[in-house]
Design an enzyme around this catalytic site. Structure first.
Site, mmCIF file in Angstrom:
data_model
loop_
_atom_site.group_PDB
_atom_site.id
_atom_site.type_symbol
_atom_site.label_atom_id
_atom_site.label_comp_id
_atom_site.label_asym_id
_atom_site.label_seq_id
_atom_site.Cartn_x
_atom_site.Cartn_y
_atom_site.Cartn_z
ATOM 1 N N SER A 73 27.651 -78.682 -24.554
ATOM 2 C CA SER A 73 28.663 -78.270 -23.580
ATOM 3 C C SER A 73 28.747 -79.324 -22.489
ATOM 4 O O SER A 73 27.771 -80.046 -22.237
ATOM 5 C CB SER A 73 28.237 -76.932 -22.966
ATOM 6 O OG SER A 73 29.016 -76.637 -21.828
ATOM 7 N N TYR A 75 22.427 -71.898 -18.224
ATOM 8 C CA TYR A 75 23.071 -72.308 -19.491
ATOM 9 C C TYR A 75 23.139 -73.834 -19.568
ATOM 10 O O TYR A 75 22.828 -74.434 -20.604
ATOM 11 C CB TYR A 75 24.467 -71.690 -19.534
ATOM 12 C CG TYR A 75 25.364 -72.142 -20.650
ATOM 13 C CD1 TYR A 75 25.352 -71.508 -21.889
ATOM 14 C CD2 TYR A 75 26.292 -73.183 -20.459
ATOM 15 C CE1 TYR A 75 26.212 -71.908 -22.910
ATOM 16 C CE2 TYR A 75 27.149 -73.589 -21.462
ATOM 17 C CZ TYR A 75 27.110 -72.955 -22.689
ATOM 18 O OH TYR A 75 27.966 -73.357 -23.691
HETATM 19 N N1 LIG Z 1 33.930 -71.414 -25.470
HETATM 20 C C1 LIG Z 1 33.776 -72.492 -24.733
HETATM 21 O O1 LIG Z 1 34.599 -72.794 -23.832
HETATM 22 C C2 LIG Z 1 32.617 -73.423 -24.976
HETATM 23 C C3 LIG Z 1 32.558 -74.600 -24.229
HETATM 24 C C4 LIG Z 1 31.493 -75.472 -24.454
HETATM 25 C C5 LIG Z 1 30.554 -75.165 -25.409
HETATM 26 N N2 LIG Z 1 30.632 -74.016 -26.117
HETATM 27 C C6 LIG Z 1 29.624 -73.765 -27.143
HETATM 28 O O2 LIG Z 1 30.303 -73.538 -28.371
HETATM 29 C C7 LIG Z 1 29.478 -72.712 -29.236
HETATM 30 C C8 LIG Z 1 30.293 -71.551 -29.760
HETATM 31 O O3 LIG Z 1 30.682 -70.746 -28.659
HETATM 32 P P1 LIG Z 1 31.899 -69.728 -28.737
HETATM 33 O O4 LIG Z 1 32.648 -69.905 -27.474
HETATM 34 O O5 LIG Z 1 32.572 -69.835 -30.046
HETATM 35 O O6 LIG Z 1 31.106 -68.349 -28.631
HETATM 36 P P2 LIG Z 1 31.520 -66.853 -29.091
HETATM 37 O O7 LIG Z 1 32.964 -66.743 -29.396
HETATM 38 O O8 LIG Z 1 30.904 -65.966 -28.075
HETATM 39 O O9 LIG Z 1 30.738 -66.701 -30.498
HETATM 40 C C9 LIG Z 1 29.357 -66.773 -30.527
HETATM 41 C C10 LIG Z 1 28.887 -66.520 -31.952
HETATM 42 O O10 LIG Z 1 27.468 -66.617 -31.984
HETATM 43 C C11 LIG Z 1 26.898 -65.351 -32.356
HETATM 44 N N3 LIG Z 1 25.648 -65.225 -31.597
HETATM 45 C C12 LIG Z 1 25.499 -65.171 -30.258
HETATM 46 N N4 LIG Z 1 24.188 -65.059 -29.942
HETATM 47 C C13 LIG Z 1 23.517 -65.049 -31.117
HETATM 48 C C14 LIG Z 1 22.152 -64.954 -31.452
HETATM 49 N N5 LIG Z 1 21.209 -64.840 -30.498
HETATM 50 N N6 LIG Z 1 21.786 -64.993 -32.762
HETATM 51 C C15 LIG Z 1 22.732 -65.106 -33.735
HETATM 52 N N7 LIG Z 1 24.053 -65.200 -33.467
HETATM 53 C C16 LIG Z 1 24.439 -65.156 -32.170
HETATM 54 C C17 LIG Z 1 27.970 -64.330 -32.042
HETATM 55 O O11 LIG Z 1 27.875 -63.141 -32.815
HETATM 56 P P3 LIG Z 1 27.022 -61.860 -32.280
HETATM 57 O O12 LIG Z 1 27.395 -61.644 -30.859
HETATM 58 O O13 LIG Z 1 27.394 -60.744 -33.205
HETATM 59 O O14 LIG Z 1 25.594 -62.267 -32.425
HETATM 60 C C18 LIG Z 1 29.214 -65.117 -32.434
HETATM 61 O O15 LIG Z 1 29.374 -65.142 -33.842
HETATM 62 C C19 LIG Z 1 28.265 -72.294 -28.383
HETATM 63 O O16 LIG Z 1 27.174 -73.134 -28.665
HETATM 64 C C20 LIG Z 1 28.757 -72.534 -26.958
HETATM 65 O O17 LIG Z 1 27.692 -72.750 -26.073
HETATM 66 C C21 LIG Z 1 31.637 -73.126 -25.928
#
Ligand SMILES: NC(=O)c1ccc[n+]([C@@H]2O[C@H](COP(=O)([O-])OP(=O)(O)OC[C@H]3O[C@@H](n4cnc5c(N)ncnc54)[C@H](OP(=O)(O)O)[C@@H]3O)[C@@H](O)[C@H]2O)c1
Length: 233
Positions: free
Chosen positions: A137, A150
């Site tokens: 991130s 985070y």
């Molecule tokens: N969205 C952004 O703007 C952004 C920006 C920079 C970086 N990121 C990074 O991008 C990646 C994806 O994020 P996202 O925004 O797509 O998140 P998201 O939509 O919240 O999806 C997270 C996924 O991970 C699963 N998950 C969460 N905690 C878990 C755990 N402890 N064990 C197993 N599965 C788990 C969730 O399912 P369950 O809840 O059912 O477990 C879901 O499938 C992450 O690494 C995040 O830090 C996101």
């Protein structure tokens, strides 16, 4: 070409689901997880080849769950994507107010679990000439108020990725900053705000596909700096 296999953590929503969709479209075998079994099952059912998917509901912070993931992978792994991540409390607290138990949990999910999966899967990745993608991130490198716990976890993940790359020159290993995406995690970071101006996670996938299919040296990359792969690849 033999069918390739990827393990993607957190593939039931957001970026993990978008990447799983693209890889399934291309015929990859997948091992995927997520804590909510029902949501994971629905996501897998919507993939192009659900019959080529092993879905294991569970928490990446759980040792036994990670062992089950590694067992499901078997002897060869082309791609490990450490994508599942924990934001911490919402609304995001200032560091002065961050409960140490909450910080420990964020570090368990975002730092300890990805390294443990790499440790368990390095032999299988080596056997396949595989690639590791750790989803990072911009909060790893920028000092945003509220994002200290985070951000520190993603900075630690970046450093683990960099040192793993030095120690394992036979495996390509990347930390990828995907940029802002309109996902549940992003909404939790901005409760009550309209985040619909952020790009959908699907828009990042062509850049990830270019990275996975390319030959960039190991390192930290921003998805926005990559040349996206053609949709047909
Ligand atoms: N969205 C952004 O703007 C952004 C920006 C920079 C970086 N990121 C990074 O991008 C990646 C994806 O994020 P996202 O925004 O797509 O998140 P998201 O939509 O919240 O999806 C997270 C996924 O991970 C699963 N998950 C969460 N905690 C878990 C755990 N402890 N064990 C197993 N599965 C788990 C969730 O399912 P369950 O809840 O059912 O477990 C879901 O499938 C992450 O690494 C995040 O830090 C996101």
């Amino acid at each position: 070409m033999t069918t390739r296999t990827a393990l993607i953590t957190g593939a039931s929503r957001g970026l993990g689901r978008a990447l799983a969709t693209a890889l399934s479209d291309r015929g990859w075998h997948l091992v995927v997880d997520g804590r909510d079994a029902e949501r994971l099952g629905a996501a897998v059912a919507a993939l192009a080849h659900p019959d080529r998917v092993t879905a294991l509901p569970g928490d990446v912070a759980d040792d036994r769950h990670r062992a089950a993931l590694a067992e499901a992978v078997g002897p060869r792994l082309d791609l490990l994507v450490n994508n599942a991540s924990e934001l911490g409390p919402s609304p995001l607290p200032a560091l002065a107010d961050l409960r140490t138990d909450d910080l420990r949990h964020v570090l368990d999910v975002n730092v300890v679990a990805p390294l443990a999966l790499v440790q368990a899967l390095l032999p299988a990745l080596r056997a396949a000439g595989g690639t590791i993608v750790d989803i990072s991130s911009d909060a790893a490198v920028e000092a945003y108020g509220g994002w200290g716990g985070y951000g520190a976890s993603k900075a630690a993940l970046d450093q683990l990725t960099a040192v793993l790359a030095v120690e394992n020159p036979d495996v390509r290993i990347y930390a990828v900053d995907p940029g802002d995406m309109a996902t549940d995690m992003h909404q939790a970071a901005f409760p009550g705000e309209d985040i619909s101006d952020r790009p959908a996670p699907e828009t990042v996938v062509p850049s990830l596909m270019a990275l996975i299919g390319g030959d960039l040296p190991s390192g930290r990359v921003r998805a926005a700096d990559l040349v996206p792969a053609e949709a047909s690849r």
